[in-house]
Design a protein around this motif. Structure first.
Motif, PDB file in Angstrom:
ATOM      1  N   GLU A 199       1.010  -1.055   0.086  1.00  0.00           N
ATOM      2  CA  GLU A 199      -0.140   0.123  -0.228  1.00  0.00           C
ATOM      3  C   GLU A 199       1.046   1.323   0.012  1.00  0.00           C
ATOM      4  O   GLU A 199       1.911   1.245   0.438  1.00  0.00           O
ATOM      5  N   MET A 200       0.275   2.293  -0.502  1.00  0.00           N
ATOM      6  CA  MET A 200       0.920   3.611  -0.447  1.00  0.00           C
ATOM      7  C   MET A 200       1.085   4.099   1.018  1.00  0.00           C
ATOM      8  O   MET A 200       0.306   3.737   1.743  1.00  0.00           O
ATOM      9  N   LYS A 201       2.268   4.557   1.382  1.00  0.00           N
ATOM     10  CA  LYS A 201       2.330   5.135   2.916  1.00  0.00           C
ATOM     11  C   LYS A 201       2.231   6.573   2.814  1.00  0.00           C
ATOM     12  O   LYS A 201       2.592   7.684   2.009  1.00  0.00           O
ATOM     13  N   TRP A 202       0.860   6.800   3.455  1.00  0.00           N
ATOM     14  CA  TRP A 202       0.473   8.440   3.468  1.00  0.00           C
ATOM     15  C   TRP A 202       1.058   9.229   4.448  1.00  0.00           C
ATOM     16  O   TRP A 202       1.270   9.011   5.740  1.00  0.00           O
ATOM     17  N   THR A 249       5.539  -3.701   7.030  1.00  0.00           N
ATOM     18  CA  THR A 249       6.981  -3.295   6.957  1.00  0.00           C
ATOM     19  C   THR A 249       7.024  -2.063   6.344  1.00  0.00           C
ATOM     20  O   THR A 249       6.232  -1.849   5.258  1.00  0.00           O
ATOM     21  N   LYS A 250       7.372  -0.927   6.756  1.00  0.00           N
ATOM     22  CA  LYS A 250       7.486   0.582   6.104  1.00  0.00           C
ATOM     23  C   LYS A 250       8.700   0.599   5.423  1.00  0.00           C
ATOM     24  O   LYS A 250       9.638   0.296   6.045  1.00  0.00           O
ATOM     25  N   VAL A 251       8.587   1.034   4.123  1.00  0.00           N
ATOM     26  CA  VAL A 251       9.757   1.249   3.186  1.00  0.00           C
ATOM     27  C   VAL A 251       9.832   2.762   2.886  1.00  0.00           C
ATOM     28  O   VAL A 251       8.710   3.183   2.018  1.00  0.00           O
ATOM     29  N   LYS A 252      10.290   3.725   3.204  1.00  0.00           N
ATOM     30  CA  LYS A 252      10.529   4.980   2.759  1.00  0.00           C
ATOM     31  C   LYS A 252      11.520   5.639   1.914  1.00  0.00           C
ATOM     32  O   LYS A 252      12.604   4.976   1.703  1.00  0.00           O
ATOM     33  N   HIS A 253      11.074   6.523   0.969  1.00  0.00           N
ATOM     34  CA  HIS A 253      11.972   7.280   0.229  1.00  0.00           C
ATOM     35  C   HIS A 253      12.997   7.856   0.868  1.00  0.00           C
ATOM     36  O   HIS A 253      14.134   8.273   0.344  1.00  0.00           O
ATOM     37  N   VAL A 254      12.277   8.886   1.871  1.00  0.00           N
ATOM     38  CA  VAL A 254      13.289   9.715   2.521  1.00  0.00           C
ATOM     39  C   VAL A 254      13.534   9.154   4.039  1.00  0.00           C
ATOM     40  O   VAL A 254      12.666   8.480   4.465  1.00  0.00           O
ATOM     41  N   THR A 255      14.217   9.531   4.686  1.00  0.00           N
ATOM     42  CA  THR A 255      14.600   9.269   6.142  1.00  0.00           C
ATOM     43  C   THR A 255      14.040  10.327   7.183  1.00  0.00           C
ATOM     44  O   THR A 255      14.306  11.581   7.091  1.00  0.00           O
ATOM     45  N   VAL A 256      13.103   9.885   7.894  1.00  0.00           N
ATOM     46  CA  VAL A 256      12.218  10.553   8.733  1.00  0.00           C
ATOM     47  C   VAL A 256      12.524  10.062  10.011  1.00  0.00           C
ATOM     48  O   VAL A 256      12.360   8.741  10.128  1.00  0.00           O
ATOM     49  N   ARG A 257      12.481  10.897  11.146  1.00  0.00           N
ATOM     50  CA  ARG A 257      12.693  10.527  12.605  1.00  0.00           C
ATOM     51  C   ARG A 257      11.879  11.129  13.374  1.00  0.00           C
ATOM     52  O   ARG A 257      11.606  12.333  13.355  1.00  0.00           O
ATOM     53  N   GLU A 258      11.273  10.518  14.326  1.00  0.00           N
ATOM     54  CA  GLU A 258      10.619  11.126  15.362  1.00  0.00           C
ATOM     55  C   GLU A 258      11.599  11.448  16.449  1.00  0.00           C
ATOM     56  O   GLU A 258      12.439  10.570  16.881  1.00  0.00           O
ATOM     57  N   VAL A 259      11.420  12.551  17.168  1.00  0.00           N
ATOM     58  CA  VAL A 259      12.334  13.011  18.026  1.00  0.00           C
ATOM     59  C   VAL A 259      11.699  13.657  19.219  1.00  0.00           C
ATOM     60  O   VAL A 259      10.387  13.947  19.164  1.00  0.00           O
ATOM     61  N   LEU A 278       5.044  10.607  -3.024  1.00  0.00           N
ATOM     62  CA  LEU A 278       4.716   9.882  -1.728  1.00  0.00           C
ATOM     63  C   LEU A 278       5.980   9.515  -0.897  1.00  0.00           C
ATOM     64  O   LEU A 278       7.043   9.712  -1.169  1.00  0.00           O
ATOM     65  N   GLU A 279       5.529   9.133   0.485  1.00  0.00           N
ATOM     66  CA  GLU A 279       6.655   9.087   1.263  1.00  0.00           C
ATOM     67  C   GLU A 279       7.137   7.542   1.307  1.00  0.00           C
ATOM     68  O   GLU A 279       8.310   7.362   1.651  1.00  0.00           O
ATOM     69  N   GLY A 280       6.703   6.603   0.600  1.00  0.00           N
ATOM     70  CA  GLY A 280       7.044   5.247   0.461  1.00  0.00           C
ATOM     71  C   GLY A 280       5.820   4.350   0.355  1.00  0.00           C
ATOM     72  O   GLY A 280       4.700   4.742  -0.030  1.00  0.00           O
ATOM     73  N   VAL A 281       6.151   2.997   0.748  1.00  0.00           N
ATOM     74  CA  VAL A 281       5.264   2.131   0.834  1.00  0.00           C
ATOM     75  C   VAL A 281       4.981   1.333   2.271  1.00  0.00           C
ATOM     76  O   VAL A 281       6.094   1.494   2.835  1.00  0.00           O
ATOM     77  N   VAL A 282       4.113   0.683   2.410  1.00  0.00           N
ATOM     78  CA  VAL A 282       3.858  -0.296   3.579  1.00  0.00           C
ATOM     79  C   VAL A 282       3.547  -1.646   2.923  1.00  0.00           C
ATOM     80  O   VAL A 282       2.608  -1.956   1.998  1.00  0.00           O
ATOM     81  N   ALA A 283       4.387  -2.724   3.342  1.00  0.00           N
ATOM     82  CA  ALA A 283       4.195  -4.149   2.897  1.00  0.00           C
ATOM     83  C   ALA A 283       3.554  -4.812   4.025  1.00  0.00           C
ATOM     84  O   ALA A 283       3.917  -4.805   5.177  1.00  0.00           O
ATOM     85  N   LYS A 284       2.428  -5.659   3.535  1.00  0.00           N
ATOM     86  CA  LYS A 284       1.640  -6.379   4.608  1.00  0.00           C
ATOM     87  C   LYS A 284       1.751  -7.769   4.094  1.00  0.00           C
ATOM     88  O   LYS A 284       1.165  -8.121   2.987  1.00  0.00           O
ATOM     89  N   ARG A 285       2.106  -8.558   5.034  1.00  0.00           N
ATOM     90  CA  ARG A 285       1.649 -10.120   4.741  1.00  0.00           C
ATOM     91  C   ARG A 285       0.258 -10.322   4.465  1.00  0.00           C
ATOM     92  O   ARG A 285      -0.733  -9.651   5.247  1.00  0.00           O
ATOM     93  N   LEU A 286      -0.142 -11.095   3.581  1.00  0.00           N
ATOM     94  CA  LEU A 286      -1.501 -11.377   3.210  1.00  0.00           C
ATOM     95  C   LEU A 286      -2.158 -12.148   4.093  1.00  0.00           C
ATOM     96  O   LEU A 286      -3.374 -12.003   4.484  1.00  0.00           O
ATOM     97  N   ASP A 287      -1.609 -13.028   4.915  1.00  0.00           N
ATOM     98  CA  ASP A 287      -1.934 -14.001   5.983  1.00  0.00           C
ATOM     99  C   ASP A 287      -1.948 -13.361   7.454  1.00  0.00           C
ATOM    100  O   ASP A 287      -2.272 -13.924   8.301  1.00  0.00           O
TER     101      ASP A 287
END
Length: 317
Positions: free
Chosen positions: A25-28, A193-203, A171-180
């Motif tokens: 899925e797209m990461k929003w 699993t989230k896969v981002k194009h840019v590096t973002v960090r919560e601080v 967009l920011e990246g994608v989220v991979a989700k196991r079908l099961d």
């Protein structure tokens, strides 16, 4: 009937999975929310369970879009910029607002859209024990898309295509989700699993330093911390990415949090000079190039506060 309370499942950061058994899925670039619809009445709760319905009145019309069912939906509240791309910066004024007149104005100028990507409950039955594919089918059969809510597209088994599309759309990246995968409430799982194009960090905002030039009378930079094995350690400072509105809001929030000494480790002496330390309770988000060998953020840019997250969320991540 009263709908039960749910806690959102969280994704782990990682590499793009390969092989069968995954959907993408797209990461929003927005804020997570659970939407409870009961007897057509809509409640919107933040990731940490706060009722934020008043901030997003355009979502109340979702009550008529679920075929009369009582449901709990999981998704992301998103605002779009002038180019039609999700913008966390555009969403910022909406996240904190509670003044009815200001909210009404923002609904006209910065409307939000709810991207519903999961369904957790329908009528008297919980759906969290169903596999991802089952919940997804139930979601698409239950929620009718509207002007301010959507069921975004998913890509079974085609991660590379999803990544290319997300990059092309800005967009920011994608989220991979196991079908099961089952829906694991309140847990961070590699099943998502989230896969981002840019590096973002919560601080964690731990202090600030006065500015220079036109920012002499306000904040020049924020002093940041991150958690490392339970310890709050210095992660650098950020002085770019702020709008005047952000600086004004931050000044008001930080003033009552002032304290004499820092509550984080490893602050360089040159950064401690002229520093105004605060209680480390505010969570923000930065975009940055990479970590330096000294363990600080290189070229960070401020993206905004994350009122949907707490310091405990970062400590336990």
């Amino acid at each position: 009937m009263s709908l039960p309370a749910y806690s959102p499942m969280l994704a782990q950061a990682g590499r793009l999975p390969v092989g069968d058994g995954w959907a993408f899925e797209m990461k929003w670039d927005g804020v997570r929310a659970l939407v409870y619809i009961e007897d057509r009445a809509v409640r919107v709760l933040s990731r940490n369970g706060r009722d934020v319905t008043v901030a997003y009145p355009e979502l109340r019309m979702m009550g008529g879009a679920v075929g009369g069912h009582d449901v709990v939906l999981d998704g992301e509240v998103v605002a779009f910029d002038e180019a039609g791309r999700p913008s966390f910066g555009a969403l910022q004024p909406r996240m904190h607002q509670r003044n009815p007149a200001r909210i009404a104005e923002l609904v006209r100028t910065v409307p939000v859209t709810f991207m519903a990507f999961d369904l957790l409950h329908v009528n008297a039955a919980s759906a969290v024990g169903l596999p991802y594919t089952g919940r997804r089918e139930l979601l698409e059969a239950t929620l009718t898309p509207g002007a301010r809510w959507q069921v975004p597209v998913w890509f079974p088994g085609d991660g590379e295509r999803a990544v290319r599309l997300s990059h092309d759309l800005g967009l920011e990246g994608v989220v991979a989700k196991r079908l099961d995968s089952l829906y694991r409430q309140g847990r961070r799982s590699a099943d998502w699993t989230k896969v981002k194009h840019v590096t973002v960090r919560e601080v964690v905002v731990c202090g600030w330093k006065p500015g220079e030039g036109r920012r002499t009378e306000t904040i020049g930079s924020l002093l940041l911390g991150v958690y490392d094995r339970g310890r709050l350690v210095y992660a650098g400072h950020v002085g770019t990415g702020f709008t005047d509105r952000m600086l004004h809001e931050l000044a008001g929030l930080l003033a009552p949090l002032e304290r004499r000494d820092p509550l984080l480790e490893g602050v360089p002496p040159e950064q401690a000079r002229q520093a105004h330390w605060v209680e480390p309770v505010l969570v923000g988000e930065v975009e940055f190039a990479h970590w330096t060998k000294d363990g600080v953020l290189r070229h960070p840019s401020w993206r905004g506060l994350r009122p949907d997250k707490t310091v405990n969320d970062l400590r336990s991540a």
